[in-house]
Design a protein around this motif. Structure first.
Motif, PDB file in Angstrom:
ATOM      1  N   ASN A 170      -0.120  -0.053  10.468  1.00  0.00           N
ATOM      2  CA  ASN A 170      -1.642  -0.673  10.390  1.00  0.00           C
ATOM      3  C   ASN A 170      -1.843  -0.384   9.007  1.00  0.00           C
ATOM      4  O   ASN A 170      -2.437  -1.360   8.190  1.00  0.00           O
ATOM      5  CB  ASN A 170      -2.610  -0.121  11.181  1.00  0.00           C
ATOM      6  CG  ASN A 170      -2.415  -0.906  12.473  1.00  0.00           C
ATOM      7  OD1 ASN A 170      -1.497  -1.662  12.688  1.00  0.00           O
ATOM      8  ND2 ASN A 170      -2.869  -0.158  13.614  1.00  0.00           N
ATOM      9  N   GLN A 171      -1.730   0.910   8.617  1.00  0.00           N
ATOM     10  CA  GLN A 171      -2.281   1.303   7.062  1.00  0.00           C
ATOM     11  C   GLN A 171      -1.361   0.834   6.115  1.00  0.00           C
ATOM     12  O   GLN A 171      -1.693   0.385   4.846  1.00  0.00           O
ATOM     13  CB  GLN A 171      -2.383   2.975   6.898  1.00  0.00           C
ATOM     14  CG  GLN A 171      -3.074   3.422   7.939  1.00  0.00           C
ATOM     15  CD  GLN A 171      -4.574   2.871   7.704  1.00  0.00           C
ATOM     16  OE1 GLN A 171      -5.166   2.672   6.688  1.00  0.00           O
ATOM     17  NE2 GLN A 171      -5.377   2.574   8.748  1.00  0.00           N
ATOM     18  N   ILE A 172      -0.060   0.490   6.225  1.00  0.00           N
ATOM     19  CA  ILE A 172       0.985  -0.342   5.296  1.00  0.00           C
ATOM     20  C   ILE A 172       0.273  -1.645   5.183  1.00  0.00           C
ATOM     21  O   ILE A 172       0.225  -2.150   3.956  1.00  0.00           O
ATOM     22  CB  ILE A 172       2.311  -0.073   5.940  1.00  0.00           C
ATOM     23  CG1 ILE A 172       2.846   1.335   6.084  1.00  0.00           C
ATOM     24  CG2 ILE A 172       3.269  -1.047   5.025  1.00  0.00           C
ATOM     25  CD1 ILE A 172       4.268   1.257   6.673  1.00  0.00           C
ATOM     26  N   TYR A 173       0.143  -2.148   6.276  1.00  0.00           N
ATOM     27  CA  TYR A 173      -0.336  -3.496   6.159  1.00  0.00           C
ATOM     28  C   TYR A 173      -1.550  -3.687   5.312  1.00  0.00           C
ATOM     29  O   TYR A 173      -1.626  -4.613   4.526  1.00  0.00           O
ATOM     30  CB  TYR A 173      -0.577  -4.204   7.556  1.00  0.00           C
ATOM     31  CG  TYR A 173      -0.878  -5.895   7.640  1.00  0.00           C
ATOM     32  CD1 TYR A 173       0.321  -6.386   7.764  1.00  0.00           C
ATOM     33  CD2 TYR A 173      -1.980  -6.474   7.438  1.00  0.00           C
ATOM     34  CE1 TYR A 173       0.118  -8.012   7.794  1.00  0.00           C
ATOM     35  CE2 TYR A 173      -2.261  -7.761   7.408  1.00  0.00           C
ATOM     36  CZ  TYR A 173      -1.131  -8.444   7.725  1.00  0.00           C
ATOM     37  OH  TYR A 173      -1.161  -9.971   7.561  1.00  0.00           O
ATOM     38  N   LEU A 174      -2.469  -2.758   5.621  1.00  0.00           N
ATOM     39  CA  LEU A 174      -3.896  -2.808   4.823  1.00  0.00           C
ATOM     40  C   LEU A 174      -3.455  -2.330   3.309  1.00  0.00           C
ATOM     41  O   LEU A 174      -4.621  -2.470   2.715  1.00  0.00           O
ATOM     42  CB  LEU A 174      -4.865  -1.972   5.521  1.00  0.00           C
ATOM     43  CG  LEU A 174      -5.248  -2.207   6.827  1.00  0.00           C
ATOM     44  CD1 LEU A 174      -6.070  -1.268   7.758  1.00  0.00           C
ATOM     45  CD2 LEU A 174      -6.182  -3.669   6.953  1.00  0.00           C
ATOM     46  N   GLY A 175      -2.650  -1.836   3.143  1.00  0.00           N
ATOM     47  CA  GLY A 175      -2.240  -1.271   1.633  1.00  0.00           C
ATOM     48  C   GLY A 175      -2.513  -0.018   1.349  1.00  0.00           C
ATOM     49  O   GLY A 175      -2.461   0.452   0.390  1.00  0.00           O
ATOM     50  N   ASN A 176      -2.683   0.787   2.391  1.00  0.00           N
ATOM     51  CA  ASN A 176      -3.075   2.468   2.468  1.00  0.00           C
ATOM     52  C   ASN A 176      -1.644   2.944   2.427  1.00  0.00           C
ATOM     53  O   ASN A 176      -1.710   3.533   3.568  1.00  0.00           O
ATOM     54  CB  ASN A 176      -4.321   2.623   3.181  1.00  0.00           C
ATOM     55  CG  ASN A 176      -5.394   1.802   3.133  1.00  0.00           C
ATOM     56  OD1 ASN A 176      -5.842   1.348   2.144  1.00  0.00           O
ATOM     57  ND2 ASN A 176      -6.015   1.143   4.247  1.00  0.00           N
ATOM     58  N   TYR A 177      -1.006   3.145   1.247  1.00  0.00           N
ATOM     59  CA  TYR A 177       0.382   3.278   1.644  1.00  0.00           C
ATOM     60  C   TYR A 177       0.385   5.092   1.676  1.00  0.00           C
ATOM     61  O   TYR A 177       0.949   5.541   2.463  1.00  0.00           O
ATOM     62  CB  TYR A 177       1.202   2.955   0.168  1.00  0.00           C
ATOM     63  CG  TYR A 177       1.173   1.726   0.027  1.00  0.00           C
ATOM     64  CD1 TYR A 177       1.603   0.651   1.319  1.00  0.00           C
ATOM     65  CD2 TYR A 177       0.941   1.029  -1.106  1.00  0.00           C
ATOM     66  CE1 TYR A 177       1.600  -0.488   1.195  1.00  0.00           C
ATOM     67  CE2 TYR A 177       1.146  -0.385  -1.243  1.00  0.00           C
ATOM     68  CZ  TYR A 177       1.250  -1.226  -0.157  1.00  0.00           C
ATOM     69  OH  TYR A 177       1.288  -2.445  -0.279  1.00  0.00           O
ATOM     70  N   GLY A 178      -0.719   5.618   0.807  1.00  0.00           N
ATOM     71  CA  GLY A 178      -0.698   7.057   1.046  1.00  0.00           C
ATOM     72  C   GLY A 178      -1.162   7.539   2.495  1.00  0.00           C
ATOM     73  O   GLY A 178      -0.434   8.624   2.976  1.00  0.00           O
ATOM     74  N   GLU A 179      -2.140   6.812   2.846  1.00  0.00           N
ATOM     75  CA  GLU A 179      -2.306   7.267   4.414  1.00  0.00           C
ATOM     76  C   GLU A 179      -1.300   6.927   5.473  1.00  0.00           C
ATOM     77  O   GLU A 179      -1.270   7.768   6.290  1.00  0.00           O
ATOM     78  CB  GLU A 179      -3.882   6.071   4.516  1.00  0.00           C
ATOM     79  CG  GLU A 179      -4.232   6.620   6.130  1.00  0.00           C
ATOM     80  CD  GLU A 179      -4.910   7.943   6.378  1.00  0.00           C
ATOM     81  OE1 GLU A 179      -4.925   8.198   7.471  1.00  0.00           O
ATOM     82  OE2 GLU A 179      -5.035   8.758   5.534  1.00  0.00           O
ATOM     83  N   ALA A 180      -0.713   5.831   5.230  1.00  0.00           N
ATOM     84  CA  ALA A 180       0.641   5.551   6.101  1.00  0.00           C
ATOM     85  C   ALA A 180       1.723   6.751   5.854  1.00  0.00           C
ATOM     86  O   ALA A 180       2.048   6.955   7.065  1.00  0.00           O
ATOM     87  CB  ALA A 180       0.902   4.152   5.558  1.00  0.00           C
TER      88      ALA A 180
END
Length: 280
Positions: A97-107
């Motif tokens: 989900n975080q990858i899709y949202l562009g939050n790569y560090g969080e992912a």
């Protein structure tokens, strides 16, 4: 009709409060009634055990995921404890989900919390990290992670091959320069568009600019600079000349953006497939 259905659910929820609603919630999610499942979960006041609460958080996360409420989905998935059988699936999907949202560090942070002592889980982890690095534009690092995933793995085989193809395509891709396109169009109108791959538009621009340029020169030679036709055709030539340069520069940016978006979407698609196959 939808509100009547929700009222019926609320009534059933009240009747079954003493036994809990987990079987009912599971049935709603498995049947595709995601909004209704979220409604039931939000109105279920029963005091559940930790294991039962894990199940509810998982189903709530899955319902939100299915409705594309990705941030809410992640929040629910991340409440699933590491003692739950849903833990790995919840954290992988929360990471995606975080990858899709562009939050790569969080992912990456979410995926790092997964126990990777089981080899297939480690392979899936490295596969997802490879995709994250690709999306970050760190292609050498992406290749390193991808090489840690054996291609003979039945679940990941096709997706590993697909990411390898994307990596090779990126290696061979030569980004067009908007500056070069502009300079080429300034020297020879239309050549900048031909450079970026728009041959038809480039030839049309070339013919148009050369044509108006010749007409302007002919009128200037015969009637002088102050002649109405010279001014008219000269103005048309100037507008076409400048717009051709500008169009060539913009064309490069548009084409590169389209290429990057296509690669981005391909990576997201490949990262998603094994998650569904691995845990279903």
């Amino acid at each position: 009709m939808k509100y009547i259905f929700l009222l019926i659910i609320a009534f059933l929820l009240t009747l079954g409060q003493s036994k809990g609603q987990i079987p009912f919630i599971r049935h709603l999610v498995n049947s595709g009634f995601y909004e209704e499942a979220i409604f039931v979960i939000g109105n279920d006041k029963k005091d559940y055990s930790a294991q039962q609460r894990d199940s509810i958080n998982y189903y709530n996360g899955w319902a939100h995921y299915s409705l594309k409420n990705l941030q809410e989905s992640s929040s629910s998935f991340l409440k699933v404890s590491d003692t739950s059988p849903f833990y790995n699936k919840s954290y992988f999907f929360a990471g995606y989900n975080q990858i899709y949202l562009g939050n790569y560090g969080e992912a990456r942070s979410i995926l790092d919390r997964i126990d990777r002592s089981d080899e297939p889980i480690l392979w899936l982890y490295n596969f997802e990290l490879s995709g994250i690095e690709m999306l970050n534009g760190k292609w050498p690092e992406a290749k390193q992670y991808l090489e840690l995933v054996p291609e003979e793995n039945a679940v990941l085989n096709n997706q590993v091959l697909a990411l390898n193809e994307i990596w090779k395509e990126q290696e061979q891709h030569r980004e067009k320069s908007p500056v070069a396109a502009g300079i080429m169009s300034a020297i020879l109108p239309g050549s900048g568009k031909i450079y970026v791959g728009k041959t038809g538009a480039g030839i049309a621009s070339m013919i148009g600019n050369i044509g108006f340029g010749l007409i302007t020169w002919e009128n200037y030679r015969k009637s002088g600079l102050a002649d109405v036709k010279t001014i008219l055709f000269g103005s048309i030539f100037a507008v076409n000349y400048v717009s051709n340069i500008y169009g060539s520069v913009v064309s490069v940016k548009v084409i590169e953006n389209e290429y990057e978006n296509a690669i981005h979407n391909q990576i997201l698609f490949q990262l998603h497939i094994p998650l569904r196959n691995f845990f279903d």
